[in-house]
Write an enzyme that holds these catalytic residues in place. Structure first.
Site, PDB file in Angstrom:
ATOM      1  N   ASP A 173      -9.940   9.754   6.409  1.00  0.00           N
ATOM      2  CA  ASP A 173     -10.598   8.492   6.770  1.00  0.00           C
ATOM      3  C   ASP A 173     -11.990   8.677   7.354  1.00  0.00           C
ATOM      4  OD1 ASP A 173      -8.673   6.276   6.161  1.00  0.00           O
ATOM      5  OD2 ASP A 173      -7.377   7.507   7.406  1.00  0.00           O
TER       6      ASP A 173
ATOM      7  N   ASP B 157     -11.761   1.149   5.158  1.00  0.00           N
ATOM      8  CA  ASP B 157     -10.699   1.732   5.983  1.00  0.00           C
ATOM      9  C   ASP B 157     -11.109   3.152   6.381  1.00  0.00           C
ATOM     10  OD1 ASP B 157      -8.435   2.436   7.301  1.00  0.00           O
ATOM     11  OD2 ASP B 157      -7.110   2.403   5.561  1.00  0.00           O
TER      12      ASP B 157
ATOM     13  N   HIS C 134      -5.445   7.944  -0.248  1.00  0.00           N
ATOM     14  CA  HIS C 134      -4.004   8.149  -0.276  1.00  0.00           C
ATOM     15  C   HIS C 134      -3.491   8.861  -1.517  1.00  0.00           C
ATOM     16  CE1 HIS C 134      -2.744   4.919   2.910  1.00  0.00           C
ATOM     17  NE2 HIS C 134      -3.597   5.807   3.372  1.00  0.00           N
TER      18      HIS C 134
ATOM     19  N   GLU D  96       0.819  -1.209   0.000  1.00  0.00           N
ATOM     20  CA  GLU D  96       0.000   0.000   0.000  1.00  0.00           C
ATOM     21  C   GLU D  96       0.853   1.259   0.000  1.00  0.00           C
ATOM     22  OE1 GLU D  96      -3.394   2.053   2.925  1.00  0.00           O
ATOM     23  OE2 GLU D  96      -2.664   0.020   3.294  1.00  0.00           O
TER      24      GLU D  96
END
Length: 427
Positions: free
Chosen positions: A298, A328, A264, A228
């Site tokens: 998040d 997530d 991300h 990741e």
């Protein structure tokens, strides 16, 4: 008419409407039931875990809010997860982190063994679900100057390499015991806050560390690694060792999975466009579905445009069979169990809406350069009664329809969560 009769009648009408454009809703519901989500355990306790009680979160990770009823023990967390899973239609998996080991012995991250997760395997067997794994490469004294596997300090690298090896063994244990492949995700916080002189050497160290970590072979029917990346994080704004392109290439060259976390990337990037660019070359994807409001914040996943694009890409390009979908996010400003339910059901709704498109028909129009039909039909589909099909999916899977599941949450708060501190909390 009763509520159940209304739901039945609405589905009958929706079924007829979709049949007019060549979509078999009964088949779609069967296909949707096959899609497993991997629900993340760390939403339930604000990423505290059980290995290091009282240890503060570091590495750019933080949780806001103090809603009452946080899980404090393995039994409380597993109870909360069971409650959430009972309100999410279908059969799914749960993602673990290394810090959720349950052991009477004092252990560090480089000492963990499969037996330290036997609690979770026993629970998963009762729930008839699978487990995924995540190494915990943060919130630890051995994160030195924001470096772990790419550290110039060999002792630091060796510690984290051993941790990675241990998580692989645990993931293999999950797969063998539960009969479902366990994805072992690797994310590290390594990087520099300001401009580095040498960008190459840390990445060469990371390659060497990862190669050592994955040297032992495991049967892929039990487990496989996924790597990741991240654009940047708090404290590493100028240089991320494990960037997206780095792990993209590492996953392809090592025959592993690449993790795309939807939080991300740069806020203007469309992560859904990356699936079809990677999968013709890569072995598969691990997807972490999140909601970045400004950056990697998040937030609880909702049924928004970004999620719809993600689901459409996976469905229309026939990529579900090569993609593992995990959640997530972490929000402690609301009921933590409700957060799981909201995020999971939103993700399923997005997948369902995509499955209800006349995919072959739309692709043929595009192939014929009939962009008028493509645009007209995709716009009309937005007002088609997919909600009635969703309600039927809930009925078929014996979970509450609409917001009825909130009644379960409110009762669970009253009976369980609000009593955890020894007194009933006023709602």
């Amino acid at each position: 008419m009763t509520k159940s009769e209304n739901i039945e009648e609405a589905y009958k009408t929706a079924k007829e409407r979709y049949a007019e454009i060549g979509v078999d809703t009964d088949k779609v519901l069967k296909d949707l039931k096959k899609v497993k989500l991997s629900v993340h355990c760390w939403q339930g306790d604000d990423i505290h875990g059980f290995l290091f009680p009282g240890q503060a979160l570091t590495g750019g990770i933080g949780v806001s809010g103090n809603y009452p009823g946080i899980a404090r023990t393995p039994d409380e967390l597993s109870s909360d997860l069971s409650e959430a899973l009972s309100l999410i239609p279908g059969s799914h998996k749960v993602q673990m982190h290394a810090i959720y080991a349950v052991t009477d012995k004092k252990k560090d991250l480089d000492e963990l063994e499969p037996e330290d997760f036997s609690y979770w395997v026993d629970w998963a067997k009762k729930e008839h679900i699978g487990l995924d794994m995540n190494g915990t490469f943060f919130s630890h004294p051995m994160v030195k100057n924001n470096f772990t596997l790419a550290s110039p300090d060999k002792d630091v690298r060796d510690f984290w390499i051993e941790h990675g090896k241990r998580t692989r063994e645990i993931a293999n244990y999950f797969g063998k015991e539960l009969g479902q492949q366990s994805i072992n995700d690797v994310w590290i916080p390594d990087g520099f806050k300001d401009n580095p002189i040498d960008k190459a050497t840390p990445r060469l160290r990371l390659i060497d560390s990862l190669d050592q970590m994955i040297e032992k072979k495991y049967d892929e029917k039990n487990t496989i690694e996924s790597f990741e990346g991240k654009l940047f994080g708090t404290g590493i704004e100028s240089y991320t060792v494990g960037s997206h392109l780095f792990y993209n290439n590492y996953a392809i060259t090592r025959g592993k999975l690449w993790t795309i976390d939807s939080g991300h990337f740069h806020p203007t990037e469309d992560v859904s466009d990356k699936f079809s660019a990677f999968l013709p070359f890569g072995k598969g994807l691990m997807l972490h579905v999140s909601r970045p409001v400004r950056w990697d914040s998040d937030h609880v996943v909702i049924f928004d445009d970004a999620l719809i694009r993600i689901a459409r890409s996976l469905v229309l390009d026939n990529e579900l069979n090569k993609t593992n979908i995990g959640l997530d996010f972490f929000d402690a400003t609301i009921n933590r169990v409700a957060a799981w339910v909201i995020g999971a059901r939103a993700t399923q709704k997005a997948i369902l809406q995509a499955m209800l498109e006349p995919i072959d028909q739309l692709k043929q129009a595009e192939l014929n350069f009939d962009f008028t039909t493509r645009l007209a039909e995709t716009e009309e589909l937005k007002s088609y009664p997919f909600g009635a099909v969703w309600d039927e999916f809930c009925v078929q899977n014996n979970v509450p329809v609409g917001t009825d599941w909130l009644n379960n949450i409110h009762q669970y708060e009253k009976d369980v969560q609000f009593k955890r501190d020894g007194k009933l909390v006023n709602n």
